[in-house]
Design a protein around this motif. Structure first.
Motif, short mmCIF file in Angstrom:
data_model
loop_
_atom_site.label_atom_id
_atom_site.label_comp_id
_atom_site.label_asym_id
_atom_site.label_seq_id
_atom_site.Cartn_x
_atom_site.Cartn_y
_atom_site.Cartn_z
N ASN A 15 4.06 -3.59 9.10
CA ASN A 15 4.45 -2.19 9.15
C ASN A 15 4.23 -1.56 7.76
OD1 ASN A 15 5.85 0.27 9.20
ND2 ASN A 15 7.36 -0.49 10.65
N GLU A 16 3.11 -0.89 7.61
CA GLU A 16 2.75 -0.32 6.31
C GLU A 16 3.70 0.79 5.88
OE1 GLU A 16 -1.37 0.78 6.42
OE2 GLU A 16 -2.02 -1.28 6.76
N ASP A 17 4.22 1.56 6.83
CA ASP A 17 5.16 2.62 6.49
C ASP A 17 6.44 2.05 5.87
OD1 ASP A 17 3.46 4.63 7.37
OD2 ASP A 17 4.37 4.71 9.38
N ARG A 18 6.97 1.00 6.49
CA ARG A 18 8.19 0.37 5.97
C ARG A 18 7.93 -0.24 4.60
NH1 ARG A 18 13.19 -1.54 8.82
NH2 ARG A 18 12.40 0.22 9.95
N GLU A 19 6.77 -0.83 4.43
CA GLU A 19 6.39 -1.42 3.15
C GLU A 19 6.34 -0.35 2.06
OE1 GLU A 19 2.65 -4.04 1.41
OE2 GLU A 19 2.83 -3.74 3.57
N ALA A 20 5.73 0.78 2.40
CA ALA A 20 5.63 1.88 1.44
C ALA A 20 7.01 2.47 1.12
CB ALA A 20 4.72 2.97 1.99
N GLU A 21 7.87 2.57 2.13
CA GLU A 21 9.23 3.06 1.89
C GLU A 21 9.98 2.13 0.94
OE1 GLU A 21 11.11 3.39 5.71
OE2 GLU A 21 9.79 5.03 6.34
N GLY A 22 9.77 0.85 1.08
CA GLY A 22 10.41 -0.13 0.20
C GLY A 22 9.94 0.03 -1.24
N ARG A 23 8.64 0.21 -1.40
CA ARG A 23 8.11 0.41 -2.76
C ARG A 23 8.64 1.71 -3.35
NH1 ARG A 23 3.31 -1.63 -0.47
NH2 ARG A 23 2.49 0.47 -0.22
N ALA A 24 8.74 2.75 -2.54
CA ALA A 24 9.25 4.04 -3.01
C ALA A 24 10.72 3.93 -3.41
CB ALA A 24 9.08 5.10 -1.93
N ARG A 25 11.48 3.17 -2.64
CA ARG A 25 12.89 2.99 -2.95
C ARG A 25 13.07 2.25 -4.27
NH1 ARG A 25 17.24 0.90 1.52
NH2 ARG A 25 19.10 1.35 0.31
N GLN A 26 12.21 1.26 -4.51
CA GLN A 26 12.25 0.53 -5.78
C GLN A 26 11.90 1.45 -6.95
OE1 GLN A 26 10.43 -3.54 -5.74
NE2 GLN A 26 9.99 -2.94 -3.63
N ALA A 27 10.88 2.28 -6.76
CA ALA A 27 10.46 3.19 -7.81
C ALA A 27 11.56 4.21 -8.12
CB ALA A 27 9.18 3.91 -7.40
N LYS A 28 12.23 4.67 -7.09
CA LYS A 28 13.32 5.63 -7.27
C LYS A 28 14.45 4.98 -8.08
CE LYS A 28 16.42 8.57 -4.59
NZ LYS A 28 16.85 8.95 -3.24
N ALA A 29 14.78 3.73 -7.77
CA ALA A 29 15.82 3.01 -8.51
C ALA A 29 15.41 2.81 -9.96
CB ALA A 29 16.12 1.67 -7.85
N ASP A 30 14.15 2.49 -10.20
CA ASP A 30 13.65 2.33 -11.56
C ASP A 30 13.74 3.65 -12.34
OD1 ASP A 30 13.09 -0.37 -11.30
OD2 ASP A 30 10.98 -0.03 -10.78
N ALA A 31 13.40 4.76 -11.67
CA ALA A 31 13.46 6.07 -12.32
C ALA A 31 14.90 6.44 -12.67
CB ALA A 31 12.83 7.13 -11.42
N LYS A 32 15.81 6.18 -11.76
CA LYS A 32 17.23 6.46 -12.04
C LYS A 32 17.71 5.63 -13.21
CE LYS A 32 18.98 7.46 -7.38
NZ LYS A 32 19.90 6.90 -6.36
#
Length: 57
Positions: free
Chosen positions: A28-45
């Motif tokens: 599921n590429e969408d779920r994979e991308a959402e996971g990467r986005a969530r990690q990036a958001k946490a890193d930015a915070k």
């Protein structure tokens, strides 16, 4: 950075990593991308909190 903020950011990063791995395992590429986005958001915070801490001292 408060301990609460740090814990929340770490939890978001771990959840994002799990979501990414689940997406990879299921194809599921969408779920994979959402996971990467969530990690990036946490890193930015996390980075934002560190900048705030720098200017507080």
């Amino acid at each position: 950075m408060s301990a609460t903020d740090k814990a929340k950011n770490k939890a978001d990063k771990v959840a994002g990593k799990a979501q990414e791995k689940f997406g990879q395992a299921t194809g599921n590429e969408d779920r994979e991308a959402e996971g990467r986005a969530r990690q990036a958001k946490a890193d930015a915070k996390d980075a934002g909190e560190k900048v705030k801490d720098t200017f507080r001292h």
